[in-house]
Each structure stands twice: as C-alpha cells, then as structure tokens.
Design an enzyme around this catalytic site. Sequence first.
Site, short mmCIF file in Angstrom:
data_model
loop_
_atom_site.label_atom_id
_atom_site.label_comp_id
_atom_site.label_asym_id
_atom_site.label_seq_id
_atom_site.Cartn_x
_atom_site.Cartn_y
_atom_site.Cartn_z
N HIS A 148 0.85 -1.19 0.00
CA HIS A 148 0.00 0.00 0.00
C HIS A 148 0.88 1.24 0.00
O HIS A 148 2.11 1.12 0.03
CB HIS A 148 -0.89 0.01 1.25
N HIS A 197 -5.82 -1.54 3.94
CA HIS A 197 -5.77 -0.29 3.17
C HIS A 197 -4.90 -0.46 1.95
O HIS A 197 -3.93 -1.20 1.95
CB HIS A 197 -5.32 0.91 4.00
N HIS A 211 5.08 7.33 2.26
CA HIS A 211 5.80 6.06 2.12
C HIS A 211 5.07 5.12 1.19
O HIS A 211 3.89 5.30 0.91
CB HIS A 211 5.97 5.37 3.48
N HIS A 243 0.88 -0.37 14.70
CA HIS A 243 -0.04 0.75 14.54
C HIS A 243 -1.32 0.47 15.33
O HIS A 243 -1.80 -0.66 15.31
CB HIS A 243 -0.47 0.90 13.09
N TYR A 252 9.34 1.49 9.67
CA TYR A 252 9.52 2.52 8.65
C TYR A 252 11.01 2.77 8.50
O TYR A 252 11.74 2.84 9.48
CB TYR A 252 8.87 3.84 9.07
N GLU A 262 8.14 1.13 4.01
CA GLU A 262 7.64 0.45 5.21
C GLU A 262 7.59 -1.04 4.91
O GLU A 262 7.35 -1.44 3.78
CB GLU A 262 6.21 0.95 5.53
#
Lengths: 304, 129
Positions: A148, A197, A211, A243, A252, A262
């Site tokens: 993503h 996502h 990112h 997260h 990251y 990431e």
Amino acid sequence: MAVMRLGYAHVRVTDLAEAKDHYANTMGLYETLSEGNKVYYKAWDEWDHHSVVLEEGGVGLVKYGWKVQYSSDIDEIEKKAQTFGVTVERMSKGENPEIGDGIRFTTPSDHVFEIYHEATLIGTEVGTHNPDAFPRHLVGVGVPALDHSLITAEDPGMMDRFLSDVFGFYATERVQTSLDDDADIIATWMTNSIQIHQLAVLAGPQGKLHHFAFRLADWTEVGRAADLFSMDDVPIDIGPTRHGITRGQTVYFFDPSGNRNEVFSGGYLAYPDRPMHVWTPDALGKGVFYHARELNDAFTSVLT
Amino acid sequence: MPTVTIHPTGEVIYLEPGETVLSGLYKAGFAYTVGCRRGGCAICKVDCRSGQFRYDHPVADTVLTEDEHLDGTCLTCRAVPDTDITIELRGENVRLVNTFLHMINDKARQRAEANAAARLMAGTTPKEQ
Ligand code: FES
C-alpha cells in the site's frame, strides 16, 4: 471490483546504483528490466512484470499504477473521474514497458495515477504447479509484494470522496478533528477489498509521498527486516512497532535517496459493512505508534 | 581537518575527512531533528554562517532550491565541509545524547590542534610534509 490493487509505485531516486543495491539486495526485489535511467522490479510473490520502478533524477513520487480487473473498468473509471472534474488522458500500450492501454490523470491531491488492465505476466518465483511456500534463495528481507502507500494532500476529505466516487474505495479508518458529523478528515485509510488499506491520505502538502510499503507475513519477519536494516545501515525511522490504526506491525525506513519505505504485516480483514474506526487527534499518538503512543514531528513532516 | 562550530553555543566538533556535518554531529554525541539521513526530506537543513562545504551526492531540486544553494542553507546529512564551518540550527539546539562520544571527539580535536600548532612552529604546512 474495479481496481484490484496498487500495481506499481514509480519513484525518483538521486543515485540509481545505491537505490538498486537497496531494492535488490536489502529488500530482495527481482530486477525485470533496466532501460535508460529506469529500473523495473517485481517481488517474489507477484506475477506481473513490475511493481516498483526507480527513475534516476530527484526524489519522491512520479506516479502510481492501479490495475483493474476488466478492461471495461478503465472506461468506467474514466467517466467517473471526468464527472468528478478531473482531466483524463489516454495512455497507450508500451508507454510503460509491458503495460497495456489505459488512462492517466492527476488527482485532486496532485498525484499522477495510471489505470491499466494488462501487464505482461511473468509469474511468481514459486510458480503455479505444486508451488513451494517461498523461494529457497531469497535475498535480504525477501519481500513478497508491494502492499500500500500513504500520500499527503491539502484536503484529505476531498481525496476520500475522490477515491470513493472514482475507485469505489471505502474508508476502514479515519482520523477526524472530532467525533461530530461535520468534523474535518485529517487522514483516511481506504480500500475496496479485504486488504485493510490500499491507499491512505494524510493532511499535508499536495503531491507528496509519505511512504510505500511492502507486505510481510508476521511480527517475526518484521523483526528480522529491522535486523537486516541495521546490518545494511538503512536508516530506520520508527519501529519495529504496531499501529493502533489498522493494527498492522511495522518498520519505517528510508531508501538511499530518502524516500520512506515500510514493511507491514498483520492488521485485520476489511469489509465494507464493518463499522469504520474513527480516531481523534488526542489519540493519534497511540493510533500511529501503538507502543510509544507519542507522535514525533518528523513522522508527519518528513516527506519526499 | 575541518571543524564545525555550532552558533551560538560555541561547541566545536571535529570531523574526519569526507565526513558529513550530520555524521560529525552524531559521532560527537549530538542529536537534533533529522529524517531520512539521505538527502531526500529536507528536514535537516541548518544555516551555514561561515565556511565552505559541498554535497557528497546530487541533491534533488525539490529538496534544495537554486537560492538555497547560494544562501548558506546547509543540508547537513549530505554536506561535507571543505573548510572549518560555523552553523546555526533552525529553531532548536543540538542535544548531547552521548557524553562518551563527545569526550572522544574533543580529544581528537585537541590532538589535531596540537599537531597543527607543532607544524606551524616547524614552519611547514601539511602539504610539505
Ligand atoms: S535528514 Fe532528510 S534530507 Fe537530511
């Protein structure tokens, strides 16, 4: 389903040799084509010709490619984008090596999107006939796939509407100024599949890259990736941590030009009928870094 | 070898040949806000008040404008000093995070200064040796 996935991320790098070393030897991507000042890569569990393109000269994002399921989806997206008020141009086969006809437009956030249906099929590194679980000779982190991306935009609410109207995406999580109905959207995490996502948008300058992320299987792989980053002197930005938003596990880090990458694993399955998670700014630290629970200023201001 | 003086605190940091300003600060035990450490994100900029430096990598136009190449803006993670330089941080101060490194760096600086003084006394320059 119109858009299937983020097909490719095309980024600029200041030094191609250093970038190649990072993406091939640390990340473990396979080079599929080198042409002029561009290099094309795929990851081991991807089947299309490329998912990452590096272009020498500068830093930051050139464009994203989004692969649709049917060629008729291209026309549909074109119509919807025009209805939204975006100028769409046609892109023909070969403008991107090994990618078919499609369309190209600049989003309200000033990012360039290309929509295509055809890409040369190379096949995964384990093949389709009695495949093994992974290739035996993976290099470095050995990421299986691009996952993503996160971009910034002056109006994330507008991008939320754009991605809903044009791509048929829905938001799995949002950060809002408050829980009120008329609250402003500070950030939005969007998808149209069970992937938690595919693209997230955070309030910030237009046209910038926060990112792009590669998928990993679990915590252990995320930890191992962090170990390899230290071995290879890759600057780690944050992590390994989790997260709160998406529940994903993460590190990251930066490529040799300063583009943030990431590695991401976990998270839950998304469904359109799952109630959206809403975060307020007072909980943003925990939302972004679940363990440290504190946002650092560089995380939202360091962009390429 | 070049030194970096931090204005206004007056800290002096000794750099190895070819070392970037940021790497020198780190190796002397100092920290301040940085991002990518690779010349891409622009967050490590400081103002160079005196002295000369160059960049050890091409720097993207989006990171440093044409004006910033001339107005003393110094992208510390890519800047390698040619001469002693004085820098001023933008809106913050360096933080000493490793006193041992600071001690070692200070000794290296004193040694370099003593050597330079000895050479001056002997009437030679480093090139003539
Ligand atoms: S830390 Fe990103 S440009 Fe220097």
